[in-house]
Design an enzyme around this catalytic site. Structure first.
Site, PDB file in Angstrom:
ATOM      1  N   TYR A 154      -2.477  -0.581  10.038  1.00  0.00           N
ATOM      2  CA  TYR A 154      -2.444  -0.933   8.619  1.00  0.00           C
ATOM      3  C   TYR A 154      -1.135  -0.475   7.983  1.00  0.00           C
ATOM      4  CZ  TYR A 154      -3.898  -1.155   3.709  1.00  0.00           C
ATOM      5  OH  TYR A 154      -3.977  -1.429   2.363  1.00  0.00           O
ATOM      6  N   SER A 203       0.851  -1.190   0.000  1.00  0.00           N
ATOM      7  CA  SER A 203       0.000   0.000   0.000  1.00  0.00           C
ATOM      8  C   SER A 203       0.882   1.234   0.000  1.00  0.00           C
ATOM      9  CB  SER A 203      -0.886   0.013   1.253  1.00  0.00           C
ATOM     10  OG  SER A 203      -1.518   1.277   1.417  1.00  0.00           O
TER      11      SER A 203
END
Length: 254
Positions: free
Chosen positions: A150, A137
């Site tokens: 995350y 990501s």
């Protein structure tokens, strides 16, 4: 991708980016082993490609179950390519995030990648052939408010992928990373239900120190899948340890 048909193992294949990658690989006549906690959404693809698609319902948080599955699979199949696309998001500020949330995110986003890469990479080493792509990501390198678990899990995964790639490069095995930004997937849609929207993501939020998206649009799963297929293709034969950012410029290629 190469015209040579390959056997490909992909995690997180049941929805979002993973499902799109799966569909595109099948369309290119590859054999795909699709792993997800729930693969029911792939039923139509399985009917369309009954001799190419093999689905396995598996919670990759369950390390012993993953190890058993991979031991059985690798005893029967030669895996040419591994794609780690499984991922989960737990929102929460650093001072309020629970230990359970932290562990859940790392169990999927980081430990899950390790559990699949380790035995598959070992087999690739013995053959001196193969390729791995890991979906990370853009949050791995750009701080995000309310996304500490995350972002940390993806940063760890990105660095693991680069170290693995360095170890495998002398054998001609390539390991690359694709780092999406905001993408129209169930994960992103769940965030919109909590108060954001496509337009607020595109516009950015100065209060949260978040840039918008210069291309003025949210990525589609197809946008991300095409990047993955490129990195697996012969056109990327001299690319390894690369982190391909597909985020419409949202992190200014940081």
């Amino acid at each position: 991708m190469s015209a040579i048909q390959k056997t490909i193992l992909i995690t997180g294949a049941g929805s979002g980016i993973g499902a799109e990658i799966c569909a595109q690989l099948l369309a290119q006549q590859h054999t795909v082993w699709a792993v997800d906690k729930n693969t029911s959404a792939l039923a139509s693809l399985q009917q369309q490609y009954p001799n190419q698609l093999y689905c396995q319902d598996l919670d990759i948080r369950d390390a012993p179950a993953v190890q058993r599955f991979l031991a059985d699979l690798l005893a029967q199949q030669t895996i040419d390519t591994l794609i780690c696309a499984a991922g989960v998001l737990q929102m929460g500020y650093g001072h309020t995030l629970s230990l359970a949330q932290w562990q859940d995110v790392f169990a999927v986003n980081t430990q899950g990648v390790f559990l699949f890469c380790q035995p598959v990479a070992a087999r690739m080493r013995s053959r001196q052939q193969g390729a791995i792509v890991i979906i990370s990501s853009n949050a791995a390198t750009t701080p995000r408010i309310n996304m500490g678990a995350y972002a940390a899990s993806k940063a760890a995964t990105t660095q693991f992928a680069k170290c693995l790639g360095l170890e495998l490069a002398p054998l001609g095995i390539r390991v690359n990373i694709v780092s999406p930004g905001s993408t129209d997937t169930p994960m992103q849609q769940a965030m919109w239900q909590q108060g954001s929207s496509q337009q607020t993501v595109i516009a950015g939020n100065a209060k949260d120190f978040r840039l918008g998206i210069p291309l003025q649009k949210i990525a589609t799963p197809k946008d991300i899948a095409q990047g993955v297929l490129f990195l697996l293709s012969d056109a990327a034969a001299h690319i390894t340890l690369h982190d391909l950012r597909i985020d419409g410029g949202a992190t200014l290629d940081s």
